[in-house]
Design a protein around this motif. Structure first.
Motif, PDB file in Angstrom:
ATOM      1  N   SER A  12       0.800  -1.041   0.056  1.00 17.24           N
ATOM      2  CA  SER A  12       0.333  -0.396   0.193  1.00 17.24           C
ATOM      3  C   SER A  12       0.975   1.133   0.325  1.00 17.24           C
ATOM      4  CB  SER A  12      -0.801   0.494   0.976  1.00 17.24           C
ATOM      5  OG  SER A  12      -1.118   1.346   1.662  1.00 17.24           O
ATOM      6  N   ARG A  14      -1.439   4.141   1.207  1.00 15.65           N
ATOM      7  CA  ARG A  14      -1.575   5.219   0.983  1.00 15.65           C
ATOM      8  C   ARG A  14      -0.802   5.637   2.523  1.00 15.65           C
ATOM      9  NH1 ARG A  14      -5.195   5.582   5.195  1.00 15.65           N
ATOM     10  NH2 ARG A  14      -4.769   3.160   6.682  1.00 15.65           N
ATOM     11  N   SER A  17      -0.905   4.032   5.663  1.00 17.43           N
ATOM     12  CA  SER A  17      -1.199   3.077   6.104  1.00 17.43           C
ATOM     13  C   SER A  17      -0.882   2.022   7.251  1.00 17.43           C
ATOM     14  CB  SER A  17      -0.374   2.772   4.276  1.00 17.43           C
ATOM     15  OG  SER A  17      -0.273   0.593   4.505  1.00 17.43           O
ATOM     16  N   PHE A  18      -1.859   1.344   7.415  1.00 14.17           N
ATOM     17  CA  PHE A  18      -2.039   0.130   8.506  1.00 14.17           C
ATOM     18  C   PHE A  18      -0.660  -0.763   7.866  1.00 14.17           C
ATOM     19  CE2 PHE A  18      -6.193   1.631   8.543  1.00 14.17           C
ATOM     20  CZ  PHE A  18      -5.772   2.628   9.605  1.00 14.17           C
ATOM     21  N   ASN A  19      -0.582  -1.502   7.001  1.00 16.01           N
ATOM     22  CA  ASN A  19       0.056  -1.935   6.239  1.00 16.01           C
ATOM     23  C   ASN A  19       1.476  -1.402   6.690  1.00 16.01           C
ATOM     24  OD1 ASN A  19      -1.139  -5.038   5.412  1.00 16.01           O
ATOM     25  ND2 ASN A  19      -2.107  -3.258   4.926  1.00 16.01           N
ATOM     26  N   PRO A  78      -2.215  -4.607   2.477  1.00 17.59           N
ATOM     27  CA  PRO A  78      -3.894  -5.140   2.335  1.00 17.59           C
ATOM     28  C   PRO A  78      -4.252  -6.699   1.079  1.00 17.59           C
ATOM     29  CG  PRO A  78      -2.716  -3.143   1.194  1.00 17.59           C
ATOM     30  CD  PRO A  78      -1.648  -4.112   1.119  1.00 17.59           C
ATOM     31  N   GLU A  79      -5.519  -6.714   1.624  1.00 13.10           N
ATOM     32  CA  GLU A  79      -5.960  -7.408   0.944  1.00 13.10           C
ATOM     33  C   GLU A  79      -7.044  -6.647  -0.241  1.00 13.10           C
ATOM     34  OE1 GLU A  79      -7.614 -11.268   2.493  1.00 13.10           O
ATOM     35  OE2 GLU A  79      -9.364 -10.320   2.574  1.00 13.10           O
ATOM     36  N   TYR A  80      -7.158  -6.768  -1.529  1.00 11.02           N
ATOM     37  CA  TYR A  80      -7.578  -5.565  -2.568  1.00 11.02           C
ATOM     38  C   TYR A  80      -9.131  -6.831  -3.365  1.00 11.02           C
ATOM     39  CZ  TYR A  80      -5.325  -1.284  -2.491  1.00 11.02           C
ATOM     40  OH  TYR A  80      -5.011   0.055  -2.063  1.00 11.02           O
ATOM     41  N   ASN A  81     -10.158  -6.805  -2.817  1.00 13.16           N
ATOM     42  CA  ASN A  81     -10.920  -7.549  -3.324  1.00 13.16           C
ATOM     43  C   ASN A  81     -10.402  -9.064  -3.429  1.00 13.16           C
ATOM     44  OD1 ASN A  81     -13.144  -5.791  -3.910  1.00 13.16           O
ATOM     45  ND2 ASN A  81     -11.719  -5.087  -5.578  1.00 13.16           N
ATOM     46  N   ALA A 121      -4.975  -6.261   7.497  1.00 15.02           N
ATOM     47  CA  ALA A 121      -6.557  -6.349   6.678  1.00 15.02           C
ATOM     48  C   ALA A 121      -7.967  -6.474   7.817  1.00 15.02           C
ATOM     49  CB  ALA A 121      -7.245  -6.679   5.385  1.00 15.02           C
ATOM     50  N   THR A 124     -10.948 -10.780   7.359  1.00 16.67           N
ATOM     51  CA  THR A 124     -10.319 -11.557   6.917  1.00 16.67           C
ATOM     52  C   THR A 124      -9.174 -11.783   7.433  1.00 16.67           C
ATOM     53  OG1 THR A 124      -9.543 -10.202   4.852  1.00 16.67           O
ATOM     54  CG2 THR A 124     -11.648 -11.452   4.518  1.00 16.67           C
ATOM     55  N   ILE A 154      -6.920  -5.566  11.443  1.00 16.22           N
ATOM     56  CA  ILE A 154      -6.707  -3.738  11.912  1.00 16.22           C
ATOM     57  C   ILE A 154      -7.832  -3.730  12.731  1.00 16.22           C
ATOM     58  CG2 ILE A 154      -7.144  -1.195  10.371  1.00 16.22           C
ATOM     59  CD1 ILE A 154      -6.465  -2.954   8.517  1.00 16.22           C
ATOM     60  N   TRP A 159      -9.181   2.690  12.580  1.00 21.53           N
ATOM     61  CA  TRP A 159     -10.409   3.743  11.169  1.00 21.53           C
ATOM     62  C   TRP A 159     -10.748   5.282  11.972  1.00 21.53           C
ATOM     63  CZ3 TRP A 159      -9.331   1.689   7.017  1.00 21.53           C
ATOM     64  CH2 TRP A 159      -9.732   0.361   6.948  1.00 21.53           C
TER      65      TRP A 159
END
Ligand SMILES: Cc1cc2nc3c(=O)[nH]c(=O)nc-3n(C[C@H](O)[C@H](O)[C@H](O)COP(=O)(O)O)c2cc1C
Length: 187
Positions: A12, A14, A17-19, A78-81, A121, A124, A154, A159
Motif C-alpha cells: 500500500s 496510502r 497505511s496500516f500495512n 493489504p487485501e483488495y477484493n 486487513a 478476513t 485492523i 479507522w
C-alpha cells in the motif's frame, strides 16, 4: 550477527497505511535481532508492457540490483477484493522476468529467494490475499516459507484514529514469524 539482509515490500502507498505500520514493526523486530532490513521502493516502476520491457527502465533495474543482494523478501500487503493490489502484482511480474531479453537460462533475481507474507486487513485477516501472494511467489519460483503467513485484523479504533496500534498478541504473532523467517533464511 548473521550479516543477512531482508527486503520488505509494502503493498500500500496510502498515507498512514496500516500495512506500512505493520511493515515498520517487522523492520524494527528484524533489526533488533541483528538482521538488516530495508524497504523496496517501487512506486515509480512503470506498468509492465512487453513492447517497452527492454531496455529495462532504470527504476526497475535498480530494484533488480537491490533484490539480487537480499537474503529474503517479505511482502506486507493489504487485501483488495480478496487479492493483491495491482502495483504489487506489477512489481512481482517484473521480478519474474529475465534481466536480459530472451535470457531464460540465467536465474531471475528472485529465483530461490526465501519469501514470506504478512497482511493487515479487515475481519478476513488478509487470508485471501496471503493465499494469492503465496501462490504467486511459488509460481515465480521463490522459496516460499511453509505456512500461511501472518494476518492481522485492523481494529475498529484504527479507522477512527487513523493509527494502527498492534496489540501484544499481534506483536507476538509477528515476533514468531520473524523468528521463523530468520531460521528459514539461515537454512
Ligand atoms: C479496492 C479495495 C478493495 C478492498 N478489498 C478488501 C478486502 O477484500 N478485504 C479486506 O479486508 N479489506 C479490503 N479493503 C480495505 C483495506 O483492507 C483497507 O483499505 C486497508 O486499510 C488497506 O490497507 P492500508 O491501510 O495498508 O492501505 C479494500 C480496499 C480497497 C481500496
Amino acid at each position: 550477527m548473521t550479516n543477512k539482509k531482508i527486503g520488505i515490500v509494502v503493498g500500500s502507498f496510502r498515507k498512514g497505511s496500516f500495512n506500512k505500520t505493520l511493515a515498520d514493526y517487522i523492520f524494527e523486530t528484524l533489526e533488533n535481532k541483528g538482521i538488516e532490513a530495508e524497504f523496496v521502493e517501487y512506486r515509480n516502476v512503470p506498468i509492465l508492457e512487453q513492447d517497452t520491457e527492454y531496455p529495462t527502465p532504470k527504476e526497475m533495474s535498480d530494484i533488480r540490483n537491490q533484490v539480487s543482494k537480499l537474503d529474503g523478501l517479505w511482502i506486507v500487503s493489504p487485501e483488495y477484493n480478496g487479492s493483491y493490489p495491482a502495483l504489487l502484482k506489477n512489481l512481482l511480474d517484473w521480478l519474474s522476468r529475465p534481466a536480459k531479453q530472451f535470457d531464460f537460462e540465467t536465474p531471475t533475481v528472485i529465483n530461490s529467494l526465501p519469501t514470506t507474507v504478512s497482511g493487515a486487513a479487515g475481519s478476513t485477516k488478509a487470508k485471501f490475499v496471503r493465499a494469492q501472494i503465496l501462490g504467486l511467489l511459488a509460481y515465480i519460483r521463490t522459496n516460499v516459507m511453509p505456512g500461511d503467513g501472518v494476518g492481522l485484523q485492523i481494529p475498529q479504533e484504527a479507522w477512527q484514529t487513523g493509527e494502527f496500534i498492534l496489540s501484544d498478541e499481534q506483536k507476538e504473532e509477528i515476533n514468531n514469524q520473524v523468528n521463523e523467517f530468520i531460521n528459514f533464511i539461515n537454512k
